[in-house]
Structures are given as C-alpha cells and as structure tokens.
Design an enzyme around this catalytic site. Structure first.
Site, PDB file in Angstrom:
ATOM      1  N   SER A  73       0.846  -1.229  -0.171  1.00 59.85           N
ATOM      2  CA  SER A  73      -0.143  -0.073   0.139  1.00 59.85           C
ATOM      3  C   SER A  73       0.765   1.294  -0.120  1.00 59.85           C
ATOM      4  O   SER A  73       0.424   2.334  -0.523  1.00 59.85           O
ATOM      5  CB  SER A  73      -0.933  -0.123   1.170  1.00 59.85           C
ATOM      6  OG  SER A  73      -2.011  -1.015   0.991  1.00 59.85           O
ATOM      7  N   HIS A 488      -0.091 -10.115   0.357  1.00 64.39           N
ATOM      8  CA  HIS A 488      -0.240  -9.589  -0.830  1.00 64.39           C
ATOM      9  C   HIS A 488       0.156 -10.611  -2.242  1.00 64.39           C
ATOM     10  O   HIS A 488       0.833 -11.465  -1.992  1.00 64.39           O
ATOM     11  CB  HIS A 488       0.432  -8.191  -1.382  1.00 64.39           C
ATOM     12  CG  HIS A 488       0.202  -7.101  -0.079  1.00 64.39           C
ATOM     13  ND1 HIS A 488       0.943  -6.072  -0.204  1.00 64.39           N
ATOM     14  CD2 HIS A 488      -0.738  -7.287   0.671  1.00 64.39           C
ATOM     15  CE1 HIS A 488       0.386  -5.400   1.033  1.00 64.39           C
ATOM     16  NE2 HIS A 488      -0.571  -6.098   1.481  1.00 64.39           N
TER      17      HIS A 488
END
Length: 543
Positions: A73, A488
């Site tokens: 992120s 992720h």
C-alpha cells in the site's frame, strides 16, 4: 506506432477509488479461494460490462521494486500519487550493501563507535522476513556482517526478531529466524534475544498496550522464557492465544534465555539499529525508545507506563520514519518529487478531498503526497476511525466503509470538489487475516459502497477511476502450503474508467500504477506535467 490521445470532456468531480487488495487472479483453479470471484459484486459486474476496463501492473519493477516482489500500500499509493515509477527504498539500501557503502555509512559506523566507547551492546531490531514490504531479511544479515567486520563477537550483537506472517506465509517465521541464527553461528557474532509478533511491535493505531508488551520484552525481558528462538516460535504454533491469532503475526512476548543465562535487554549505553524501512508501523515503538520524558508524557493516545527514557541510547533507523523523530537516520529520504498529483492539482487552484479509514489514512495523505506531512492548498483530508472493538478485521469485515462513503457523498453533494481520492481498506485488511468467508463479505461491502459513490458522482456530472493498489483477497489459499494465504499478490489489478465519453472505447494495455495520475488529470481536462512519466490509459495504439 503512434500513441493518440482521446480527448475527454472536463469532468467535475473526478473520483479515484482505490479498492485496496482487490486483484485479478488469472488462474481459475483458485476460484474457490478467490474472494473477489466468490463475492456477489453487482456494481463491479455492471461497471465492467458498461465501461472500459484494463488490467494494470502493481508489483516488481513496474513500481520501483525488485523483479517479482509484490507491491504494497505504501509503494502503491506513492506511485499513484507521483505519476511516475518511484525507485523504492529497498532498492537503495540493497545497492548500498552490495557496493559496500552501507558499511561505511557514518550513522552505521557511529553505532559501532558508540558501543565500543560505552562498553555497551549493539541491538538489531526489525521484521525478520523476506516479504520486503516493511523490511528485507538480507538487510538484517548485513548488520550481522557489519558486527563481524568491526570485531564484535558473541552476544555483543543482540537480535530482537519481529515475526511477520502477514506479508509472508503465516508460519514462515521459523525459516527466517533459522536463517538468521545460522548466519550468526557462521559469523561468530549475534544471538537472538527476543521474539515477538508484528501485531504487538508494529502497531500503528495507538493501541499502546500492544507496543508496551514489545517494549517491556526488549528492555526488561518481560515475557515467557525459551531456550531458543525456534523453541519460542514452535511453542506458539502449538498453542496460539486464540484461533484467530494463529501464526507469526501474533507470537507473544518471548525472551530467549539459554540455560544458565539471563535475558539480554536494551540498556543505557547501548545502540539500536532498526532495520525496517517503511515508516508507518515503526513510529510507535521508536517513540517509546527515543522520546524524552516530557514528550512521552504528552504522546497521543496516552502511551503506557514506560518509566524513564533509557540513558545514552544510540537509536538509528534505516530510513526516516517521521519528521522530527529524535533518531539517527541511515538513509535519508530523497528530495521531494515535484509536480506530483496533489501538488499539481493544487497549483491549478482546484479543490481536492482525500478520505480513508485509520488503517489507510496515511496512504491517501502522507504516502500519496511523497512523504509530505501537510496537505497542499485547497487539499482537505478526512478520516473514518477504523474499528477498535475487534482485534482482527475478520470479526468485522465491513470495517468503516460506510462511514467513508458518507464522508465522500457529503463532499460530492457540496459541489466544491474537483478531485476526490478514496481508499476502501477492506479487501486488504481482511485479506490479511486469511479468513475466506470474511474476505468475501469485505469485497461485497466495498462493492456496495463503490456503487453509491459511482451513482452520486455521475449524477453530479463527474467521472471515476476505480482500481486497486495491489492484490490480496483474490488468493486466500497459499499455493505452497495449502494453508491460509495472508500476503499480497503479484497479480494485476483491474482499472475501470467510469465516464460516458469512453463507453465502447478500449484502454491501453500494459499500464501500471504510474499511469493513474495522468489518467485522472486527463479526465479533469488538465495537461500531464512533464515530470510525470506515466501516460493516460485512454491512449490507444494506432498504425
């Protein structure tokens, strides 16, 4: 081939929606563990059918990371906001280790000089994993090499291992800590003094009771005692505190004390090298170590009963975690990039609004603005508090999506916004729990909220870009272990341009996060500044 840009009618507002952790899994064999596939998403289905969409890259060299490394992120929002590929800190640090300049860095050598003068001990603190989101295990290996080069031996280097399980397999910690201890034994220097999960040591939401557990472990040896790091990890695997806290992320405070020994803790005259390079989850524990007594007394959230600050402590961080922290910084941030999206829009006298819940608030503000602490002119920030009544978000997969949506709808209704940036954290934060059923609910909640924002934006005469910063919840089973997948992914993510002008017109393939800012500017009717190397995705190839 010539790139021809399809000119857009200027829209107002232009809304960028980041569905955090919502990727596109290309392999149908994982459909039954793909929360995006399994969720009921009528809004996404409708948008994809009616408006142009394309898959874009969010990992590896496309975002300034090593090839094959998943995005995250911080990296994602920085690339989106910059409109160019941003060379990430992991690359800078790794290059410095490879060319040997790391070992002569004055902050690094200063730590060695400090402990030699004081007779103290060097401590290595950091997230020990190969996830390369917050840290890189190889950077920890380099600190062991640093200690050896400078004549330290045995327990003159103490390692405080934070275990991951969030950006890596939930039970990968045993492997990573074994790599550390093997290198210590081969080098003749370094012992693991403590082990604790990132849930405690890397809190970022002012849950100070978690940080207190980590701080007391590292400074007082408070915690369960084990003869080795591997014994501590294996014990937690066998006896997690609760079923939803299984794996490395949640390992409780463990002091490593060989038979006949005593805990090794941070003491006056010592030096600490904090090897994490990402700042958001390092600040709280860093402040606990470094804030003087007056500053600690006034810390937001109340802190905890720390006692007096450790005297004569040399505390160095791999990068600058926050402006004004009383630490030595090994790798200072590079100069601020000019003409990033927020700055450029502000220079045109236009109003912009950023909104996310607590978990992703720094990403749409601080990281999106290239580590700037304050908003630009006519830039407004809004935050919805993340739920604090649960310890893991699988217990509340809706998180604060509705609150975010209401704040965004209010801004759209006001008519004052030219650009809105909004992040929905659910797909990522719930994806990190590894609980498929909860991730499905998270995706469905985001889909419903996106639908409300889309309807309001189009009704106001605006347009939208709907996308993600990286993938996560589209892969909830680990292909290697068959257990929960909490990290992720490197999969591409969808991007949809929701604008009536582009219905039936293709978007350019092969795009990346750096192309999002130029795409937003094009929808706003603004030229793309020369500093942005990304290009609008409404460009198509023609002969």
């Amino acid at each position: 081939m010539v790139l021809t840009f399809m000119t857009a009618t200027r829209r107002r507002p232009v809304v960028l929606i980041v569905r955090d952790g919502w990727g596109q899994n290309p392999d149908p064999k994982w459909n039954e563990s793909n929360a995006v596939h399994l969720a009921n998403t009528p809004v996404d289905d409708k948008l994809t059918q009616e408006y142009p969409s394309v898959l874009i890259h969010t990992s590896g060299e496309d975002v300034g990371l090593p090839a094959g490394v998943m995005g995250n992120s911080e990296v994602g929002h920085q690339n989106i906001g910059a409109g160019r590929i941003v060379d990430q800190e992991v690359m800078r640090i790794t290059r410095a280790i490879r060319d040997d300049s790391f070992f002569s860095n004055p902050v690094v050598t200063g730590a060695i000089d400090h402990v030699k003068k004081s007779g103290g001990r060097l401590h290595l603190l950091g997230l020990m994993s190969d996830g390369r989101v917050h840290s890189d295990l190889q950077h920890g290996i380099a600190v062991i090499d640093l200690a050896k080069r400078n004549g330290l031996t045995g327990d003159q280097l103490a390692i405080h291992a934070i275990t991951d399980g969030r950006d890596t397999s939930p039970r990968g910690g045993l492997k990573f800590v074994s790599q550390l201890t093997d290198h210590c034994e081969a080098s003749g220097v370094g012992v693991v003094a403590s082990v604790i999960g990132r849930f405690y040591a890397m809190d970022r939401d002012l849950r100070w009771e978690r940080v207190e557990a980590a701080y007391n472990l590292m400074t007082q040896g408070t915690g369960q005692t084990f003869p080795s790091a591997s014994a501590a990890i294996e014990s937690y695997y066998a006896n997690p505190t609760e079923s939803s806290r299984d794996g490395d992320e949640f390992i409780t405070a463990s002091s490593i004390v060989p038979e006949g020994g005593s805990p090794i803790t941070v003491q006056p005259g010592d030096a600490v090298l904090f090897m994490n390079y990402r700042g958001d989850r390092t600040r709280e524990i860093t402040k606990a170590f470094t804030f003087d007594d007056a500053a600690w007394k006034d810390i937001p959230g109340g802190g905890f009963d720390r006692g007096k600050k450790i005297d004569n402590l040399y505390f160095a961080t791999m990068t600058g975690y926050e402006t004004g922290l009383p630490v030595k910084v090994i790798f200072e941030k590079p100069a601020k990039m000019p003409n990033i999206l927020g700055e450029y829009v502000a220079s045109k006298g236009l109003h912009q609004f950023r909104c996310a819940e607590t978990e992703k608030y720094p990403h749409v503000t601080f990281f999106f603005n290239d580590y700037r602490d304050n908003p630009f002119e006519e830039e407004e920030w809004g935050m919805a508090p993340s739920p604090r009544d649960v310890s893991t978000y699988d217990q509340k997969p809706e998180m604060s999506a509705e609150d975010i949506t209401e704040k965004v709808l209010k801004q759209i209704k006001s008519g004052k916004c030219d650009m809105i940036i909004v992040n929905y954290a659910n797909g990522d934060m719930v994806g990190h729990t590894g609980v498929l059923e909860a991730a499905i609910k998270a995706v469905e909640k985001v889909d419903a909220c996106v639908g409300r924002v889309v309807d309001a934006t189009l009704a106001a005469g605006g347009s939208l870009v709907v996308t993600a910063d990286h993938g996560n919840c589209e892969q909830m089973i680990d292909p290697e272990t068959g257990g929960p997948h909490t990290a992720h992914t490197t999969y591409q993510v969808p991007l949809i341009v929701v604008d009536p002008e582009f219905v039936g017109k293709p978007l350019r393939e092969g795009g990346r996060l750096a192309d999002i800012a130029p795409t937003v500017l094009a929808l706003m009717g603004l030229e793309v500044p020369p500093e942005m190397t990304g290009r609008p995705l409404m460009e198509t190839q023609t002969a």
